[in-house]
Design a protein around this motif. Sequence first.
Motif, mmCIF file in Angstrom:
data_model
loop_
_atom_site.group_PDB
_atom_site.id
_atom_site.type_symbol
_atom_site.label_atom_id
_atom_site.label_comp_id
_atom_site.label_asym_id
_atom_site.label_seq_id
_atom_site.Cartn_x
_atom_site.Cartn_y
_atom_site.Cartn_z
ATOM 1 N N TYR A 1 -10.308 -20.907 86.156
ATOM 2 C CA TYR A 1 -11.151 -20.244 87.156
ATOM 3 C C TYR A 1 -11.287 -18.746 86.869
ATOM 4 O O TYR A 1 -10.955 -17.912 87.705
ATOM 5 N N TYR B 1 -12.745 -15.662 89.089
ATOM 6 C CA TYR B 1 -12.067 -14.903 90.138
ATOM 7 C C TYR B 1 -11.472 -13.597 89.622
ATOM 8 O O TYR B 1 -10.809 -12.885 90.347
ATOM 9 N N GLN B 2 -11.680 -13.286 88.326
ATOM 10 C CA GLN B 2 -11.148 -12.040 87.805
ATOM 11 C C GLN B 2 -12.222 -10.984 87.597
ATOM 12 O O GLN B 2 -11.942 -9.898 87.127
ATOM 13 N N LEU B 3 -13.468 -11.335 87.917
ATOM 14 C CA LEU B 3 -14.544 -10.359 87.753
ATOM 15 C C LEU B 3 -14.345 -9.227 88.759
ATOM 16 O O LEU B 3 -13.941 -9.457 89.884
ATOM 17 N N PHE B 4 -14.612 -7.998 88.336
ATOM 18 C CA PHE B 4 -14.340 -6.892 89.248
ATOM 19 C C PHE B 4 -15.356 -5.757 89.188
ATOM 20 O O PHE B 4 -15.462 -4.963 90.111
ATOM 21 N N GLY C 1 -13.793 -27.926 87.867
ATOM 22 C CA GLY C 1 -14.621 -27.782 89.057
ATOM 23 C C GLY C 1 -16.116 -27.852 88.806
ATOM 24 O O GLY C 1 -16.900 -27.783 89.741
ATOM 25 N N GLY D 1 -16.824 -12.021 78.624
ATOM 26 C CA GLY D 1 -15.915 -10.885 78.570
ATOM 27 C C GLY D 1 -14.835 -11.044 77.513
ATOM 28 O O GLY D 1 -14.380 -10.062 76.930
ATOM 29 N N MET E 1 -8.510 -17.650 81.298
ATOM 30 C CA MET E 1 -7.658 -18.416 82.206
ATOM 31 C C MET E 1 -8.470 -19.392 83.041
ATOM 32 O O MET E 1 -9.690 -19.331 83.084
ATOM 33 N N PHE F 1 -20.864 -10.430 91.581
ATOM 34 C CA PHE F 1 -20.671 -11.214 92.801
ATOM 35 C C PHE F 1 -21.965 -11.831 93.313
ATOM 36 O O PHE F 1 -21.967 -12.598 94.256
ATOM 37 N N ASP G 1 -18.428 -5.454 83.361
ATOM 38 C CA ASP G 1 -17.308 -6.377 83.356
ATOM 39 C C ASP G 1 -17.042 -6.929 81.961
ATOM 40 O O ASP G 1 -15.907 -6.969 81.498
#
Lengths: 281, 290, 275
Positions: free
Chosen positions: A92, A95-98, A174, A157, A90, A143, A105
Amino acid sequence: MAVVELKNVSYIYNKGTPYEAKALDNINLTLTGDGITGLIGHTGSGKSTMMQLINALLKPTDGQVLIDGVDIWSEPKKIRQVRFKAGLVMQYPEYQLFAETVEEDIAYGPRNMGLSEEEVHERVLRGAEFAGLHPSLLTKSPFELSGGQKRRAALAGVIAMSPKILILDEPAAGLDPGGRREILGGVKKYARESGTNVIIVSHSMEDMAMYCDDLVVMASGKILMHAPCAEVFSRADELIAVGLDVPQITRVAYMLRQYGVDIGRDVYTVDWAYDKLRSKN
Amino acid sequence: MKNIVLEAKNLTYEYPGDEDTPAVKAVQDVSFAIEEGSFTAILGHNGSGKSTLAKLLCMIYAPTGGQILLNGKNMSAEDVTEADIMEARREIGMVFQNPDNQIVATVVEEDVAFGCENLGIPPAEIRRRVDEALDIVGMTRYARHAPHKLSGGQKQRVAIAGTIAMKRKIIIFDESTAMLDPLGRKEVMDTILRLNREDGITVLMITHYMNEAAMADRIIVMNKGQILDDGTPGEVFSRPEPLWKVGLDVPQTTELLYKLKKDGYDVPLDVFDPEICAKIIARALERGRS
Amino acid sequence: MKSDIAFGQYCEGDSLLHRLDPRAKIILAVLYIVVIFLAKSAASFGLLLLFSAALVGVSGISPRIVLGSMKALTFIIIFTAVINIFWMQGEVLLFALGPVKVYLEGIINAVLIVLRIMLLLVCTSMLLTYTTTPIALTDGIEQLLAPLNKLHVPVHEFAMMMSIALRFIPTLIEETEKIMNAQKARGADFSEGSLLQRAKALIPILVPLFVSAFRRADELATAMECRCYTGGAGRTRMNVLRYDWKDFAAIGVVVLLGAAVVVLNILVPGIGLAM
């Protein structure tokens, strides 16, 4: 052999409510799985919907989506299997890395596929390599990475799931020109070496011209064109008519004809324009 | 000679390090002066220090070395208080990258009013300024709308309206177009240009889009925290080699003209309009190589 | 359109109720609640029913929406009714099922109490949620509580927190959907497995959501600072709340209504609440 096929597909958001909105209107599309396909159109032209239909995040209101000749909704219970086949990155995606580490990940998708730990590990390394992520980063927290590295980790991923089709929504959004070249160059290399059918959604005509083999142009929920880059850009006036841009260099070539220098209408990279001009003199 | 409104003198900023990460000098010995009513683009790749520079100019960060002068007043002096900085922020505003994260209120006009309310301006005056600001950015129709339903470009225009309602003279745009689609980008660029040309607002625009930088009066190219080049778009883009070296692009027109010039054609490089570029190439081909 | 949920209660409109000052509406709601509790006799309940129907009429909101909103309370209504029917002791025994005796007074009580709950619901929803935007409500509460500032209660800060929360609810709902889709695309499964497995499946959504919420908070704080925000002191507002004759008239009407209810309780006692 068609890898992805959309047959008379329509999609209506909030069907049956006052907010009903038709996003796709009787679409037919066949992607044969050679190289990179670019998907262009305005915000609201239906391209995001199309992407989510191929990835089975949305179910068509009408018509069929086929992958490898099989209707993906024929067995709704196995819909997760379809998502493994059609990987979606998707906008950006960083922003889904966790997970606690980059490795964990990247392993999330392959683990969900139920692969053995060995296989998962192998997939992680492969994914990281294709995404241009140095192995030393795998043990770090996602992060801690820089913006560009995070983007690659997210890409890795999905690549690690070895999908047959890889859909990328604005993969270079971006990023600065250098970052764009690296990530899109990496994707191109991946498409060539792995034989994966890649679909890129982007607003940047210059990028599309550089990296895609064929283009699907969408406007108001319909497919306006589906042709190789050169042909699509040779119809610059039609693109401009639906409010889309063409690469600056295509405009130059277009204007050059009016000043009596014909280098063809299908010019879409600077090098091509330059070569054509040179061969003229 | 025009009035200098904002000046950086040997500006330096070092991110403090810790055990794991060494200290990083994000901005190093940067000096420039911004004229009143000018439009300057600050161009650089990610990590070139351009965003840190923006935060320094907006006094979000305090420089670790050098000075920032606002209307000739040293804002980095020891005796500058929090109140002085608040006072300075009446003059200088910032529009950020992420349109969602700078809108405070649930109604467009309330958000535009937010800054004025903070300044303690009387209600009737705020009303007048908000209406005027919404009109300038062309968002009057949406005054009573909820911001989350607007497009990215519209949200940025609301943010711009918020700064102009405060009657600020200088606006810094920190990659304000980076997250927008082409349409949104055009909306915002048109608004910026209008503010600069019609309302005389001094604009500093941080960007990595060459086409946007080409619209400015002046481009400052940043690399590794230092100024790599500084001049009009024509001047900067006619020296493309250093830009290419640091991973930046030049407009495609310039790139093509550059190649032709290298082959011995007599063409200028500072052309960004496709039509003019085509005309020049056609003429040059007629004349042949020199 | 899911992101509209947060504002789903408010019905756009320009009725008298919509135009009342939010502070007046909060005061009215409190007064009206008192009046509802004052009502004892069937006659006074009748008066309140008429008044509430008038409220719905004035608001221009479809009665169906109002009745629909009661569905959520079905359980509480039935529960209260049952308790009253079976527990209430009275003089007129209607029937007995073994040890359980049902009296006429019990039935009357149940009906009136259910009526009371429904009146409360209509009054608060008509006066507050349906006709007042959440932001106007927040403003109203802030200004009503302003005197507490003198006691060093950070009223403005609470109100600011509330309004920022309201502003970001739709944004975060949208973001949650995006993250869910992204993880689904990576094969996440939120609907199957044991409770523990399902809870675990939420981690890939919650972590990014929190990270993003903190990032947003950080950026928003910087943006607010850049817009000269330093807290409530010295701030003015563009839209100043002003009471006008409508607000005073409305409060007058409710006070009169309260008096009428008390008088009716005494003059027409008839059947009524036993408590």
